[in-house]
Design an enzyme around this catalytic site. Structure first.
Site, mmCIF file in Angstrom:
data_model
loop_
_atom_site.group_PDB
_atom_site.id
_atom_site.type_symbol
_atom_site.label_atom_id
_atom_site.label_comp_id
_atom_site.label_asym_id
_atom_site.label_seq_id
_atom_site.Cartn_x
_atom_site.Cartn_y
_atom_site.Cartn_z
ATOM 1 C CG ASP A 165 -0.279 -0.082 2.535
ATOM 2 O OD1 ASP A 165 0.637 -0.905 2.681
ATOM 3 O OD2 ASP A 165 -0.666 0.673 3.453
ATOM 4 C CD GLU A 200 4.093 0.664 6.754
ATOM 5 O OE1 GLU A 200 4.916 1.006 7.619
ATOM 6 O OE2 GLU A 200 3.632 1.486 5.902
#
Length: 385
Positions: free
Chosen positions: A76, A138
């Site tokens: 991400d 994350e």
């Protein structure tokens, strides 16, 4: 195509997936699984049980024996909304010795190197396995990796986890942990001329924000000058706030985030207790005026810090490859803390400077990408010995 060129091609491909944390990352995860399969490597996809559009992935190449190495990255990236980019953020642009694009630095540069390293390792006579772990969410508090790490318990236990956040290819052996909350202060609306009969959610929330300032001042005053962290105390922060309806109405709702960045070894429960004690004190005063008021607190994440192992297997390995002997710690959090909390030896080391991440025209130096590939080649050779 050379192995380095393979890594560069992979970077171009995966930056093209707009895997902003608020959306899905499945296109990138599915592509990575197919790409690994093309090199004879079977990947395991770990769907997020609460978010159908998200998943993590892990894979192994080499013998079914313990003592291997995990290359850990996240898929991400942060949004580009409102940022002034000089070019398409989802297309890698090379100029002036830099690779521009969202995620090039944080941290698809490392992801590309790790995927290419897996392909390289598949052609080598490994004596210990190489594993890859690509997580999600994350950027939302290092929470998406947890089901993946638990699923990886079925693999032979690696001796080291290398989390490739940008550190300029220097080993980072410690980082702060964190806990984060979203606070909703529910007040009671009345005309502001009669504000004493109502409860302003904004003004009551401000009392909690004042407590944050007090905690930071107290932490700074009592900080250990020999502490390696910058700043050398646990910080408390609010970076987002909204609330109120009109200037002449006491606010019925005020919402804001509160996060704590804890020094490794500090007990997060102690900070939770102190925070909730202040919340309860403020709420009691609100209810004394209007019983229908309240303060709602939602815990968003809890991230373990990375405690320096000195010496740890992961740190020792990375130091032996990079030749770096200086101790490095950082104040941001990474998934290394999640791995360490579950029994792995972990270290942070990856290409690029964290200062270049999250910004418009995010970039990774070509020289850092090359240094990252040199690291991967050395690592793979060590796994053959």
């Amino acid at each position: 195509m050379t192995d380095y060129a393979t890594a560069r091609t992979v970077l171009t491909r995966i930056v093209g997936f707009p895997t902003v944390s608020r959306g899905s990352n499945l296109d990138m995860v599915d592509w990575a699984a197919e790409w690994l399969a093309g090199h004879g490597i079977k990947a395991v996809k770990v769907p997020d049980p609460a978010q159908p559009g998200k998943a993590s992935l892990f894979a192994q190449v080499g013998p079914e024996v313990p003592g291997g190495v995990v290359l850990s990255g996240h898929t991400d990236v942060v949004p580009v909304d409102g940022q002034d980019w000089s070019s398409d953020p989802w297309v890698v642009r090379e100029a002036g010795g830099r690779l521009y694009g969202r995620g090039c630095c944080d941290m698809k540069g490392f992801d590309a190197l790790a995927l290419a390293a897996m392909a390289l390792a598949a052609k080598k006579p490994l004596r210990r396995p190489l594993q890859i772990a690509l997580s999600h969410d994350e950027e939302l508090g290092c929470i998406g990796c947890i089901p993946m790490i638990e699923a990886m318990a079925g693999l032979p236990r690696a001796s080291a986890v290398i989390v490739g956040e940008p550190t300029m290819m220097k080993p980072v052996s410690g980082h702060k942990g964190g806990i984060a909350f979203w606070v909703r202060v529910h007040g009671h609306e009345v005309h502001s001329s009669l504000m004493h009969t109502g409860v302003s959610a904004i003004l009551e929330g401000a009392k909690l924000l004042s407590w944050i300032n007090e905690m930071n001042a107290k932490g700074q005053a009592g900080a250990d000058p020999d502490c390696a962290f910058v700043p050398p105390w646990t910080t408390v922060h609010c970076g987002e706030i909204r609330g109120g309806t009109a200037h002449n109405i006491t606010a019925g709702l005020c919402e804001f985030g509160v996060d704590f960045r804890l020094l490794p070894g500090e007990d997060p429960q102690r900070w939770r207790d102190a925070f909730f004690a202040r919340v309860a004190e403020i709420e009691a005063g609100m209810k004394a005026v209007c019983p229908d008021t309240s303060i709602e607190v939602i815990e968003r994440f809890s991230l373990p810090g990375l405690v320096p192992e000195h010496p740890g297997a992961a740190e020792t390995l990375v130091r032996s490859i990079t030749g770096e002997n200086a101790s490095e710690v950082v104040s941001y959090g990474t998934e290394a803390g999640q791995f360490q909390a579950r029994g792995w030896s972990a270290v942070v080391c990856g290409p690029g400077n964290i200062e270049q991440g999250h910004k418009p025209d995010e970039w990774l130096a070509v020289s850092q990408f090359q240094a990252g590939w040199d690291f991967m080649e050395d690592l793979v050779e060590r796994l053959c010995k």
